[in-house]
Design an enzyme around this catalytic site. Structure first.
Site, short mmCIF file in Angstrom:
data_model
loop_
_atom_site.label_atom_id
_atom_site.label_comp_id
_atom_site.label_asym_id
_atom_site.label_seq_id
_atom_site.Cartn_x
_atom_site.Cartn_y
_atom_site.Cartn_z
CG HIS A 80 18.47 8.54 -44.99
ND1 HIS A 80 17.33 8.04 -45.58
CD2 HIS A 80 18.94 9.50 -45.84
CE1 HIS A 80 17.12 8.66 -46.74
NE2 HIS A 80 18.08 9.56 -46.92
CG ASP A 124 15.34 14.68 -48.44
OD1 ASP A 124 16.23 15.49 -48.16
OD2 ASP A 124 15.53 13.65 -49.15
CG HIS A 171 16.73 10.58 -50.81
ND1 HIS A 171 17.32 11.82 -50.94
CD2 HIS A 171 17.19 9.82 -51.84
CE1 HIS A 171 18.11 11.82 -52.02
NE2 HIS A 171 18.04 10.62 -52.57
CG ASP A 204 16.99 15.79 -51.64
OD1 ASP A 204 15.84 16.10 -51.29
OD2 ASP A 204 17.70 14.95 -51.03
#
Ligand code: OKS
Ligand code: ZN
Length: 344
Positions: free
Chosen positions: A160, A196, A198, A285
């Site tokens: 991120h 991931d 995200h 995740d």
């Protein structure tokens, strides 16, 4: 497969974070890496190495100097102002406000250099993130020297973090640092595959207008999932980078069948770019038991990811990103890495 272990990761230890506006116990905790470390040792995956210090220069290839200087000194500034424990940003230069002037105020600079209040900045954040980047560079060195694959075990994660902002638990974009270092070492085409849960908004943004790094991501739809403001299917890259970005957003709760459909489509595009090196942003995740995510992968699916990636026949660097079901994170990561090594 060899693992480069960021032995400084535990210095980044927050107790609390803001999660969608509520102050809660932190999810991104040192135990995550400790569990993975234990699983790797127990399974005898391979040698564990310490990171070699490559200095600040490779980080500066991806992040702005002003941002790196700010992060390095930020917690000391916070303490000097009377702050205690972890520091959080609280104000941001959104539309119509200026972000081209760096304010003097510490609170203002926290906002200028961040994207959310979910990322606690602690006394050891810089050291942990710095050595995480060094671990990713050291693991890259192994792959550039001819190892088929290497695993970088680090936290905090990186995908991120943008060129000049932190957020989503990330400070230094390890995947971007490694990709740029591979280019600087003479590779011409690098692919980053982000599995991931995200979307890796930082990685996408850093390479969005470039044709030397192809970025593909399978993730929860930003309509409902963090990071909300990037990661849609119509983001294909821009300028020279048009066609070098591919997003596969899936609805929260998507089946494993849909996940692997998207994965296969991402791999078709990735192969078409004929990369010389594959960097995997390995978040687990996507696990069905993850407390903040909503896909349903489990050990057999993680093993299948590893096996499928092995089939690409590319030098491969695995970098740890998310995964918050702490007691399951070790076996989930191991399933990917062992699947890759076809040990199972
Ligand atoms: C805080 C944001 C919570 C989600 C952070 C996601 C971190 C992650 N309001 N990224 O891959 O796992
Ligand atoms: Zn994640």
């Amino acid at each position: 497969m060899k693992t480069v272990y960021n032995h400084h990761h535990g210095e980044h230890a927050a107790t609390k974070e803001f999660f969608r506006g509520r102050l809660v116990e932190a999810f991104e905790v040192p135990a995550r890496a400790d569990y993975i470390h234990a699983a790797i040792v127990e399974a005898r995956l391979g040698e564990l190495l310490a990171p070699v210090d490559h200095g600040l220069a490779p980080l500066q290839r991806v992040h702005s100097g002003a941002y790196l200087r700010f992060i390095e000194g930020a917690h000391a500034e916070w303490l000097a102002l009377g702050g205690e424990g972890e520091a959080f940003p609280a104000v941001w230069p959104v539309r119509s406000l200026r972000s081209d002037v760096e304010p003097q105020s510490f609170a203002a600079r926290m906002g200028l250099y961040s994207m959310d209040s979910g990322t606690p900045l602690t006394a050891g954040s810089w050291s942990a993130a710095y050595w995480g980047a060094q671990a990713s560079l050291t693991a890259l060195d192994l792959v550039l020297a001819g190892e088929r694959a290497a695993y970088c075990l680090t936290r905090p994660p990186g995908h991120h973090a943008g060129a000049d902002f932190f957020g989503g638990y990330c400070f230094i974009n390890n995947a971007a640092v490694a990709a740029q270092a591979a280019l600087d070492a003479g590779r011409e085409r690098v692919a980053i595959l982000d599995v991931d849960y995200h979307h890796g908004n930082g990685t996408q943004a850093i390479f969005y207008e470039r044709a030397d790094v192809f970025y593909a991501s399978i993730h929860g739809d930003p309509q409902t999932e963090y990071p909300f403001f990037l990661g849609h299917a119509d983001e294909h890259g821009a300028g020279a980078g048009l066609g070098f970005n591919a997003n596969f957003p899936l609805p929260s709760g998507a089946s494993n069948e849909r996940w692997f459909e998207a994965f296969e489509r991402a791999l078709v595009q990735l192969n078409a770019h004929a990369p010389e090196l594959l960097i995997v942003s390995l978040g687990v995740d996507t696990y069905g038991g993850d407390p903040i995510s909503h896909f349903k992968l489990d050990e057999p699916e993680f093993r299948r990811i590893g096996q499928t990636l092995h089939g690409l026949q590319l030098p491969t660097l695995f970098l740890q990103e998310g995964g918050y079901a702490t007691e399951a994170i070790g076996r989930n990561v191991l399933a990917v890495l062992q699947g890759f090594e076809e040990l199972v």
